[in-house]
Design a protein around this motif. Structure first.
Motif, PDB file in Angstrom:
ATOM      1  N   MET A 146     -15.184  12.832 -27.090  1.00  0.00           N
ATOM      2  CA  MET A 146     -14.996  13.955 -26.175  1.00  0.00           C
ATOM      3  C   MET A 146     -15.907  13.830 -24.954  1.00  0.00           C
ATOM      4  O   MET A 146     -15.522  14.189 -23.851  1.00  0.00           O
ATOM      5  N   GLY A 165     -14.997  21.237 -33.515  1.00  0.00           N
ATOM      6  CA  GLY A 165     -16.384  21.072 -33.943  1.00  0.00           C
ATOM      7  C   GLY A 165     -16.856  22.091 -34.950  1.00  0.00           C
ATOM      8  O   GLY A 165     -17.987  22.055 -35.389  1.00  0.00           O
ATOM      9  N   MET A 217     -17.987  13.484 -31.256  1.00  0.00           N
ATOM     10  CA  MET A 217     -18.585  14.026 -30.071  1.00  0.00           C
ATOM     11  C   MET A 217     -18.602  12.968 -28.967  1.00  0.00           C
ATOM     12  O   MET A 217     -18.455  13.295 -27.797  1.00  0.00           O
ATOM     13  N   ALA A 238     -16.904  19.451 -28.010  1.00  0.00           N
ATOM     14  CA  ALA A 238     -16.867  18.763 -29.302  1.00  0.00           C
ATOM     15  C   ALA A 238     -17.716  19.470 -30.346  1.00  0.00           C
ATOM     16  O   ALA A 238     -17.352  19.543 -31.519  1.00  0.00           O
ATOM     17  N   SER A 239     -18.857  20.010 -29.936  1.00  0.00           N
ATOM     18  CA  SER A 239     -19.743  20.622 -30.929  1.00  0.00           C
ATOM     19  C   SER A 239     -19.460  22.103 -31.155  1.00  0.00           C
ATOM     20  O   SER A 239     -19.692  22.612 -32.252  1.00  0.00           O
TER      21      SER A 239
END
Length: 60
Positions: A4, A57, A1, A51-52
């Motif tokens: 990104m 992710g 994370m 990212a998440s």
């Protein structure tokens, strides 16, 4: 994370600088907003969200 988020911050800041040089009057941008990190923060949040919640992710 983190990667990104840094990538999003870099891209947002570079985009703001390029737009400020070429379209400052159209978008009513000033250099103080860029230096204060207003555009970089949006890029950071977007990078963290991708990212998440994005393809990388979701655990696959």
């Amino acid at each position: 994370m983190g990667t990104m988020s840094l990538l999003g911050t870099a891209i947002a800041t570079l985009t703001a600088i390029i737009l400020q040089k070429h379209f400052a009057k159209t978008f009513q941008m000033n250099r103080d907003d860029i230096q204060n990190g207003i555009f970089g923060l949006n890029g950071l949040l977007t990078g963290a969200a991708i990212a998440s919640l994005g393809l990388f992710g979701n655990g696959t």
